[in-house]
Design a protein around this motif. Structure first.
Motif, PDB file in Angstrom:
ATOM      1  N   SER A  19      11.872 -43.949  12.898  1.00 16.78           N
ATOM      2  CA  SER A  19      12.449 -45.121  12.432  1.00 16.78           C
ATOM      3  C   SER A  19      11.631 -45.951  11.372  1.00 16.78           C
ATOM      4  O   SER A  19      12.115 -46.649  10.723  1.00 16.78           O
ATOM      5  N   GLY A  20      10.490 -45.812  11.798  1.00 15.32           N
ATOM      6  CA  GLY A  20       9.504 -46.657  10.929  1.00 15.32           C
ATOM      7  C   GLY A  20       9.080 -46.011   9.568  1.00 15.32           C
ATOM      8  O   GLY A  20       8.318 -46.628   9.004  1.00 15.32           O
ATOM      9  N   GLY A  21       9.512 -44.830   9.563  1.00 13.61           N
ATOM     10  CA  GLY A  21       9.421 -44.112   8.142  1.00 13.61           C
ATOM     11  C   GLY A  21       8.131 -43.394   7.985  1.00 13.61           C
ATOM     12  O   GLY A  21       7.810 -42.491   7.066  1.00 13.61           O
ATOM     13  N   ASP A  22       7.348 -43.183   9.131  1.00 14.84           N
ATOM     14  CA  ASP A  22       6.218 -42.011   9.134  1.00 14.84           C
ATOM     15  C   ASP A  22       6.669 -40.589   8.943  1.00 14.84           C
ATOM     16  O   ASP A  22       6.017 -40.050   8.399  1.00 14.84           O
ATOM     17  N   PHE A  23       7.925 -40.434   9.642  1.00 17.39           N
ATOM     18  CA  PHE A  23       8.403 -39.031   9.401  1.00 17.39           C
ATOM     19  C   PHE A  23       9.961 -39.367   8.958  1.00 17.39           C
ATOM     20  O   PHE A  23      10.883 -39.373   9.572  1.00 17.39           O
ATOM     21  N   PRO A  24       9.998 -39.482   7.435  1.00 20.30           N
ATOM     22  CA  PRO A  24      11.531 -39.636   6.938  1.00 20.30           C
ATOM     23  C   PRO A  24      12.313 -38.350   7.132  1.00 20.30           C
ATOM     24  O   PRO A  24      12.062 -37.213   7.442  1.00 20.30           O
ATOM     25  N   PRO A  25      13.643 -38.417   7.073  1.00 17.34           N
ATOM     26  CA  PRO A  25      14.581 -37.605   7.272  1.00 17.34           C
ATOM     27  C   PRO A  25      14.428 -36.499   6.071  1.00 17.34           C
ATOM     28  O   PRO A  25      14.037 -36.756   4.990  1.00 17.34           O
ATOM     29  N   GLY A  26      14.487 -35.013   6.742  1.00 18.35           N
ATOM     30  CA  GLY A  26      14.231 -34.051   5.823  1.00 18.35           C
ATOM     31  C   GLY A  26      12.782 -33.605   5.961  1.00 18.35           C
ATOM     32  O   GLY A  26      12.243 -32.438   5.415  1.00 18.35           O
ATOM     33  N   SER A  27      11.726 -34.384   6.459  1.00 16.69           N
ATOM     34  CA  SER A  27      10.148 -34.162   6.600  1.00 16.69           C
ATOM     35  C   SER A  27      10.088 -33.242   7.676  1.00 16.69           C
ATOM     36  O   SER A  27      10.864 -33.130   8.641  1.00 16.69           O
ATOM     37  N   ARG A  28       9.100 -32.438   7.775  1.00 16.44           N
ATOM     38  CA  ARG A  28       8.754 -31.692   8.938  1.00 16.44           C
ATOM     39  C   ARG A  28       7.623 -32.329   9.593  1.00 16.44           C
ATOM     40  O   ARG A  28       6.745 -32.736   9.070  1.00 16.44           O
ATOM     41  N   LEU A  29       7.972 -32.292  11.029  1.00 19.68           N
ATOM     42  CA  LEU A  29       6.893 -32.714  11.920  1.00 19.68           C
ATOM     43  C   LEU A  29       5.573 -32.105  11.987  1.00 19.68           C
ATOM     44  O   LEU A  29       5.734 -30.853  11.707  1.00 19.68           O
ATOM     45  N   PRO A  30       4.521 -32.733  12.098  1.00 22.44           N
ATOM     46  CA  PRO A  30       3.274 -31.850  12.336  1.00 22.44           C
ATOM     47  C   PRO A  30       3.327 -30.767  13.590  1.00 22.44           C
ATOM     48  O   PRO A  30       4.348 -30.827  14.373  1.00 22.44           O
ATOM     49  N   PRO A  31       2.662 -29.589  13.421  1.00 28.83           N
ATOM     50  CA  PRO A  31       2.810 -28.531  14.263  1.00 28.83           C
ATOM     51  C   PRO A  31       2.428 -29.158  15.641  1.00 28.83           C
ATOM     52  O   PRO A  31       1.974 -30.216  16.072  1.00 28.83           O
ATOM     53  N   GLU A  32       2.929 -28.476  16.784  1.00 28.86           N
ATOM     54  CA  GLU A  32       2.849 -28.587  18.056  1.00 28.86           C
ATOM     55  C   GLU A  32       1.348 -29.025  18.465  1.00 28.86           C
ATOM     56  O   GLU A  32       1.123 -29.768  19.383  1.00 28.86           O
ATOM     57  N   ARG A  33       0.619 -28.087  18.126  1.00 30.54           N
ATOM     58  CA  ARG A  33      -0.774 -28.422  18.432  1.00 30.54           C
ATOM     59  C   ARG A  33      -1.411 -29.699  17.750  1.00 30.54           C
ATOM     60  O   ARG A  33      -2.114 -30.446  18.654  1.00 30.54           O
ATOM     61  N   GLU A  34      -1.165 -30.156  16.846  1.00 26.58           N
ATOM     62  CA  GLU A  34      -1.302 -31.379  16.163  1.00 26.58           C
ATOM     63  C   GLU A  34      -0.861 -32.517  16.886  1.00 26.58           C
ATOM     64  O   GLU A  34      -1.583 -33.342  17.072  1.00 26.58           O
ATOM     65  N   LEU A  35       0.258 -32.437  17.108  1.00 23.96           N
ATOM     66  CA  LEU A  35       1.039 -33.444  17.870  1.00 23.96           C
ATOM     67  C   LEU A  35       0.386 -33.661  19.229  1.00 23.96           C
ATOM     68  O   LEU A  35       0.204 -34.831  19.807  1.00 23.96           O
ATOM     69  N   ALA A  36       0.020 -32.664  19.797  1.00 21.74           N
ATOM     70  CA  ALA A  36      -0.709 -32.548  21.233  1.00 21.74           C
ATOM     71  C   ALA A  36      -1.866 -33.438  21.177  1.00 21.74           C
ATOM     72  O   ALA A  36      -2.292 -34.304  21.852  1.00 21.74           O
ATOM     73  N   GLU A  37      -2.914 -33.064  19.983  1.00 17.11           N
ATOM     74  CA  GLU A  37      -3.981 -33.984  19.743  1.00 17.11           C
ATOM     75  C   GLU A  37      -3.593 -35.343  19.391  1.00 17.11           C
ATOM     76  O   GLU A  37      -4.303 -36.392  19.649  1.00 17.11           O
ATOM     77  N   ILE A  38      -2.599 -35.692  18.651  1.00 14.27           N
ATOM     78  CA  ILE A  38      -2.205 -37.246  18.276  1.00 14.27           C
ATOM     79  C   ILE A  38      -2.039 -37.810  19.345  1.00 14.27           C
ATOM     80  O   ILE A  38      -2.438 -39.259  19.393  1.00 14.27           O
ATOM     81  N   PHE A  39      -1.200 -37.245  20.510  1.00 14.20           N
ATOM     82  CA  PHE A  39      -0.577 -38.189  21.488  1.00 14.20           C
ATOM     83  C   PHE A  39      -1.392 -37.995  22.732  1.00 14.20           C
ATOM     84  O   PHE A  39      -1.295 -38.474  23.747  1.00 14.20           O
ATOM     85  N   ASP A  40      -2.392 -36.946  22.758  1.00 21.89           N
ATOM     86  CA  ASP A  40      -3.270 -36.613  23.604  1.00 21.89           C
ATOM     87  C   ASP A  40      -2.804 -36.211  24.952  1.00 21.89           C
ATOM     88  O   ASP A  40      -2.722 -36.756  26.028  1.00 21.89           O
ATOM     89  N   VAL A  41      -1.931 -35.226  24.739  1.00 20.89           N
ATOM     90  CA  VAL A  41      -1.167 -34.730  25.580  1.00 20.89           C
ATOM     91  C   VAL A  41      -1.255 -33.174  25.611  1.00 20.89           C
ATOM     92  O   VAL A  41      -1.851 -32.586  24.628  1.00 20.89           O
ATOM     93  N   SER A  42      -0.624 -32.428  26.672  1.00 18.67           N
ATOM     94  CA  SER A  42      -0.741 -30.983  26.611  1.00 18.67           C
ATOM     95  C   SER A  42       0.531 -30.451  25.723  1.00 18.67           C
ATOM     96  O   SER A  42       1.495 -31.132  25.285  1.00 18.67           O
ATOM     97  N   ARG A  43       0.340 -29.114  25.070  1.00 20.51           N
ATOM     98  CA  ARG A  43       1.435 -28.694  24.227  1.00 20.51           C
ATOM     99  C   ARG A  43       2.617 -28.408  24.897  1.00 20.51           C
ATOM    100  O   ARG A  43       3.744 -28.685  24.383  1.00 20.51           O
ATOM    101  N   PRO A  44       2.742 -28.073  26.323  1.00 20.15           N
ATOM    102  CA  PRO A  44       4.129 -27.940  27.243  1.00 20.15           C
ATOM    103  C   PRO A  44       4.702 -29.382  26.886  1.00 20.15           C
ATOM    104  O   PRO A  44       5.873 -29.575  26.921  1.00 20.15           O
ATOM    105  N   THR A  45       4.114 -30.485  27.059  1.00 22.29           N
ATOM    106  CA  THR A  45       4.603 -31.745  27.035  1.00 22.29           C
ATOM    107  C   THR A  45       5.380 -32.119  25.800  1.00 22.29           C
ATOM    108  O   THR A  45       6.233 -32.538  25.767  1.00 22.29           O
ATOM    109  N   VAL A  46       4.526 -31.796  24.560  1.00 22.14           N
ATOM    110  CA  VAL A  46       5.269 -32.211  23.410  1.00 22.14           C
ATOM    111  C   VAL A  46       6.317 -31.079  23.393  1.00 22.14           C
ATOM    112  O   VAL A  46       7.319 -31.402  22.532  1.00 22.14           O
ATOM    113  N   ARG A  47       6.464 -29.891  23.855  1.00 28.13           N
ATOM    114  CA  ARG A  47       7.480 -28.959  23.528  1.00 28.13           C
ATOM    115  C   ARG A  47       8.718 -29.498  24.136  1.00 28.13           C
ATOM    116  O   ARG A  47       9.675 -29.632  23.807  1.00 28.13           O
ATOM    117  N   GLU A  48       8.533 -30.102  25.524  1.00 29.24           N
ATOM    118  CA  GLU A  48       9.603 -30.921  26.173  1.00 29.24           C
ATOM    119  C   GLU A  48       9.955 -31.863  25.212  1.00 29.24           C
ATOM    120  O   GLU A  48      11.422 -32.193  25.330  1.00 29.24           O
TER     121      GLU A  48
END
Length: 246
Positions: A19-48
């Protein structure tokens, strides 16, 4: 339950970034591993969290390519203007009548489904899903497609608007015992085929939620006042001036 709340928190954070424009429509989210590092959670949590976002039609998972942000329909953008109070009042009025009508036509199979949701809530098992199934089952028991669609649309607003999600999260986890008690009162009225009691029990449930929302907002406002006063106290305190001169 703790893990479920964790992945819902990631869902809310990613939706906020979309909503804030960090990930605009059409853009690709960072890989699962990177999201896990960004949010400091496990990859299964990101997957859910990604699965939940896909169900909400916020993202599309393309096998071998990645996760892409979807364009949001105008209706969803307009829904972001709604407050939790407006939604809860609408749910109270509509679902009160839904419960009253359901009391006249609910069958044993539907009553058993409601009973099972109560057991799941009492065991703290998939509480949000059990809550949603409880309300949708009552709507189904009306045998009225318009009422069923109304409840479904209200629930979509409850689970897609970031502000409403945050407000509900601030109160729902703090009163699970009350929620279970209120759901059981609704169930008892439906089982007794008492339309007036079912309507009253549903109104009681949502009225408590509205009051809890007010309490939560007041608490946040007081915390913000304390934070600002603390900053000013540090800025204007004579103790700091005296220390500088010593």
């Amino acid at each position: 339950m703790k893990n479920r709340r964790l992945f819902w928190r990631i869902v809310e954070q990613i939706e906020s970034m979309i909503s804030g424009g960090d990930f605009p429509p059409g853009s690709r989210l960072p890989p699962e591993r990177e999201l896990a590092e960004i949010f400091d959670v496990s990859r299964p949590t990101v997957r859910e969290a990604i699965i939940a976002l896909e169900v909400r039609e916020r993202v599309e998972v393309k096998t071998g390519s990645g996760v892409y942000v979807l364009e949001q329909p105008e209706q969803l953008l307009q829904s972001k203007k709604l407050s939790a109070f407006e939604l809860t009042q609408a749910r109270a009025l509509i679902e009160g009548e839904v419960a009253a009508l359901a009391a006249t036509s609910i069958n044993n199979e539907e009553l058993e489904t409601l009973r099972e949701t109560l057991v799941r809530m009492e065991r703290d098992e998939n509480v949000q899903e059990a809550d949603e199934l409880f309300h949708h089952t009552i709507a189904k028991a009306t045998r009225n497609s318009a009422m069923q669609e109304s409840v479904q649309n209200l629930w979509k607003l409850r689970t897609s608007n970031p502000n409403i999600i945050a407000d509900y999260a601030s109160v729902c986890g703090q009163s699970s015992a009350q929620t279970i008690t209120e759901h059981r009162e609704i169930f008892n009225a439906l089982e007794a085929k008492d339309a007036n009691a079912a309507r009253a029990a549903m109104h009681k449930h949502f009225n408590r939620l509205i009051n809890s929302l007010f309490d939560a907002i007041e608490t946040r406002a007081l915390e913000e006042v304390r934070r600002k006063n603390s900053e000013k106290r540090g800025l204007y305190s004579l103790d700091n001036l005296v220390k500088d001169r010593l």
